[in-house]
Design a protein around this motif. Structure first.
Motif, short mmCIF file in Angstrom:
data_model
loop_
_atom_site.label_atom_id
_atom_site.label_comp_id
_atom_site.label_asym_id
_atom_site.label_seq_id
_atom_site.Cartn_x
_atom_site.Cartn_y
_atom_site.Cartn_z
N LEU A 151 0.82 -1.20 0.00
CA LEU A 151 0.00 0.00 0.00
C LEU A 151 0.86 1.26 0.00
N LEU A 152 1.83 1.32 0.90
CA LEU A 152 2.69 2.50 0.98
C LEU A 152 3.63 2.59 -0.21
N GLY A 153 4.09 1.43 -0.69
CA GLY A 153 5.04 1.43 -1.79
C GLY A 153 4.47 1.97 -3.08
N ASP A 154 3.13 1.91 -3.25
CA ASP A 154 2.52 2.46 -4.45
C ASP A 154 2.55 3.98 -4.45
N TYR A 155 2.69 4.60 -3.27
CA TYR A 155 2.84 6.05 -3.19
C TYR A 155 4.30 6.45 -3.40
N TRP A 156 5.20 5.71 -2.75
CA TRP A 156 6.64 5.96 -2.90
C TRP A 156 7.37 4.69 -2.46
N LEU A 157 8.25 4.21 -3.29
CA LEU A 157 8.91 2.93 -3.02
C LEU A 157 9.63 2.91 -1.68
N ARG A 158 10.12 4.04 -1.23
CA ARG A 158 10.89 4.07 0.02
C ARG A 158 10.03 4.31 1.26
N LEU A 159 8.76 4.65 1.05
CA LEU A 159 7.90 4.99 2.18
C LEU A 159 7.71 3.84 3.18
N PRO A 160 7.59 2.58 2.75
CA PRO A 160 7.46 1.50 3.74
C PRO A 160 8.63 1.43 4.71
N PHE A 161 9.83 1.73 4.25
CA PHE A 161 11.00 1.68 5.13
C PHE A 161 10.96 2.80 6.17
N ILE A 162 10.48 3.97 5.75
CA ILE A 162 10.36 5.07 6.70
C ILE A 162 9.33 4.71 7.77
N ALA A 163 8.21 4.12 7.35
CA ALA A 163 7.20 3.70 8.31
C ALA A 163 7.76 2.68 9.30
N ALA A 164 8.54 1.71 8.78
CA ALA A 164 9.14 0.70 9.65
C ALA A 164 10.15 1.32 10.61
N ALA A 165 10.91 2.32 10.13
CA ALA A 165 11.88 2.99 11.01
C ALA A 165 11.16 3.71 12.14
N VAL A 166 10.06 4.38 11.84
CA VAL A 166 9.30 5.10 12.87
C VAL A 166 8.72 4.12 13.89
N LEU A 167 8.16 2.99 13.41
CA LEU A 167 7.57 1.99 14.31
C LEU A 167 8.63 1.40 15.24
N ASN A 168 9.81 1.08 14.68
CA ASN A 168 10.87 0.52 15.51
C ASN A 168 11.42 1.55 16.49
N ALA A 169 11.50 2.80 16.07
CA ALA A 169 11.97 3.85 16.98
C ALA A 169 11.01 4.03 18.15
N CYS A 170 9.70 3.97 17.87
CA CYS A 170 8.71 4.07 18.95
C CYS A 170 8.82 2.89 19.90
N ASN A 171 9.04 1.69 19.34
CA ASN A 171 9.18 0.51 20.20
C ASN A 171 10.47 0.59 21.02
N LEU A 172 11.52 1.17 20.44
CA LEU A 172 12.77 1.37 21.18
C LEU A 172 12.54 2.28 22.38
N LEU A 173 11.83 3.39 22.17
CA LEU A 173 11.56 4.31 23.28
C LEU A 173 10.70 3.63 24.35
N LEU A 174 9.72 2.85 23.90
CA LEU A 174 8.86 2.13 24.85
C LEU A 174 9.70 1.16 25.68
N ALA A 175 10.58 0.41 25.00
CA ALA A 175 11.44 -0.55 25.72
C ALA A 175 12.41 0.15 26.66
N LEU A 176 12.93 1.29 26.22
CA LEU A 176 13.91 2.03 27.02
C LEU A 176 13.33 2.46 28.37
N PHE A 177 12.06 2.86 28.35
CA PHE A 177 11.46 3.39 29.57
C PHE A 177 10.62 2.37 30.34
#
Length: 399
Positions: A151-177
Motif C-alpha cells: 500500500l505505501l510502496g505504491d505512493y513511494w517505493l521508500r515509504l514502507p521503510f520510513i514507516a518501519a523505522a518510525v515503528l521501531n523507533a517508537c518501540n525502542l523508546l517504549l522498551a527504554l522506559f
C-alpha cells in the motif's frame, strides 16, 4: 498482560512486519537501483542474505544476552533495526541495499533473545500459552507487513521503510522506559564453540535413521521459501499487479494459512492420521500450484487460496511424527536440528528459485511453481521412509 510482555510481543510483531514489508516492493526497488529488468537473482541474494544473518547471529545474540542481560541486547537490536530502515529508505546503490538487508537479518535474530526473555518472566504453567501468543504475533506481523508494504510502496517505493523505522523507533523508546532486565547477567565468558550454528546438525550422523526426517523438513522449508522469493516477481510479470495487489495476495495467503494452522491440524490428524495428513497437505498444495502455474487471471489465485493453504495441516502433523521418532531425553536436540535445517533452507532455496525464475521468466513465469511441485514429489517417498523408522530410532544406541 504486563508491560514487559507488551514490549516483547510488539518487537516480535515488528520483526515479522519487517520480513514481509519488503516482499511487494523489492522487485521495483531493485529495478530502480540497478536500472535493469532482470532482477530475479538479486531478489534471491537479498532473501538469502537476510536468512544467513539470522542463522549466524541468533546463537550469538542469545549467548550475549546470557552474559550481559536481555535488556541491552534487545535495545541494541531495536536501535539497529530503526537505523537499518533509514538506510534502506535512502540507499542510492545496490551495495547499500545489501548492507541494509544484512543489518535487518542481524537485528531480527533477536527472536532468540525475546524467547529467552519470555521464559525468564513466565511461570512454567504459562509458558505454552505465551509462546502460542508469540507465534500469533509473528503471524499477525507477517500478514500486516506485505499489505502495508504494498500500500505505501505504491505512493513511494521508500515509504514502507520510513514507516518501519518510525515503528521501531517508537518501540525502542517504549522498551527504554518500560522494559526491565529479566535476569541477573552471568558475566561468564562465552564459549565460542557454542556459537557454531552448524553444531546441531552434527547430531544427524550420530543417529541412524534421522536423515530422512531432516530431509523432509528441509524440502518443506525450501518449498516455503519459493513464495517469498518469487511471488512478487510472478504477480507483476503474469498479472501486472502493483504493490497493493501483491501485498494483498500475500496478506490473504497469510490469513488463510494462520486460520488453517490454528483450526484444522487437530481434526485432520484425528480423521486421517498423521502420515496421511502430511500427504493430503502436499496434495492440496500441488493442486493449487498447478493452477497457479497456468493461471492467466488474478482472481484465480484468490479463488484457489483456501486449497493452497491446506498444506498447513501437513507441517504440524509431520512435526508430531518427528517427535515420536526420538527418545524423550533428546527432544531438545531434535528441535535444534530442525531449526538449523529450516535456517539452511532459508539460505539455499532463495538462490535456487531466483536463478530458476531468471531462466523461465521470459517464456513462462508460472513455470516456477512446477519446480515447487517437483520438490513436494521428492518429499512423498521420504515421508513414508521417515515414518517407518520409529522403532529403529528409539531402539538403536547412537552413542
Amino acid at each position: 498482560m504486563n508491560k514487559p510482555l507488551i514490549v516483547i510481543f510488539t518487537a516480535i510483531c515488528l520483526d515479522a512486519v519487517g520480513i514481509g514489508l519488503i516482499f511487494p516492493i523489492l522487485p521495483h526497488l531493485l529495478q530502480e537501483v540497478t536500472q535493469t529488468e532482470d532482477i530475479a537473482v538479486y531478489v534471491g541474494i537479498m532473501t538469502a542474505l537476510y536468512a544467513a544473518m539470522q542463522f549466524v547471529f541468533a546463537p550469538v545474540l542469545g549467548a550475549l544476552s546470557d552474559g550481559i542481560g536481555r535488556r541491552p541486547v534487545l535495545l541494541i537490536s531495536l536501535a539497529g533495526a530503526a537505523v537499518n530502515y533509514v538506510i534502506m529508505a535512502f540507499a542510492p546503490s545496490l551495495s547499500l541495499l545489501f548492507i541494509g538487508r544484512a543489518i535487518a537479518g542481524l537485528t531480527s535474530a533477536n527472536m532468540s533473545v525475546a524467547s529467552a526473555y519470555i521464559t525468564d518472566i513466565s511461570p512454567a504453567d504459562q509458558r505454552a500459552r505465551r509462546f502460542g501468543l508469540t507465534n500469533a504475533m509473528f503471524g499477525a506481523g507477517f500478514i500486516i507487513g506485505p499489505v502495508l508494504g504494498g500500500l505505501l510502496g505504491d505512493y513511494w517505493l521508500r515509504l514502507p521503510f520510513i514507516a518501519a523505522a518510525v515503528l521501531n523507533a517508537c518501540n525502542l523508546l517504549l522498551a527504554l522506559f518500560v522494559l526491565p532486565e529479566s535476569r541477573t547477567p552471568s558475566r561468564q565468558r562465552i564459549d565460542l564453540a557454542e556459537l557454531n550454528p552448524l553444531r546441531p546438525l552434527k547430531w544427524i550422523v550420530s543417529m541412524k535413521g534421522l536423515l530422512p526426517i531432516v530431509s523432509v523438513y528441509f524440502v518443506f522449508s525450501a518449498a516455503g521459501e519459493s513464495y517469498g522469493t518469487c511471488w512478487a516477481l510472478w504477480g507483476f510479470d503474469t498479472f501486472g499487479w502493483n504493490g497493493f495487489w501483491i501485498g494483498l495476495s500475500l496478506g490473504a495467503f497469510g490469513i488463510c494459512q494462520t486460520v488453517c494452522q490454528a483450526l484444522l491440524p487437530g481434526p485432520a490428524t484425528r480423521l486421517l492420521g498423521e502420515r496421511w495428513s502430511v500427504i493430503s497437505g502436499i496434495a492440496c498444495a500441488s493442486i493449487a500450484l498447478l493452477v497457479m502455474a497456468f493461471a492467466d487471471q488474478g482472481w484465480m489465485i484468490f479463488a484457489i487460496m483456501p486449497v493452497f493453504t491446506l498444506v498447513g495441516i501437513g507441517n504440524p502433523a509431520f512435526q508430531a511424527l518427528a517427535t515420536r521418532q526420538v527418545e524423550p531425553d533428546r527432544q531438545g536436540e531434535l528441535q535444534g536440528v530442525l531449526a538449523s535445517t529450516v535456517s539452511l533452507a532459508s539460505i539455499i532455496a532463495p538462490l535456487g528459485f531466483s536463478s530458476l525464475y531468471f531462466v523461465t521468466r521470459e517464456n513462462w513465469p508460472g513455470g516456477i511453481w512446477l519446480s515447487v511441485i517437483a520438490l513436494y514429489a521428492i518429499a512423498m517417498p521420504l515421508v513414508f521412509i521417515s515414518t517407518r523408522t520409529a522403532g529403529t530410532l528409539r531402539t538403536e544406541n547412537a552413542w
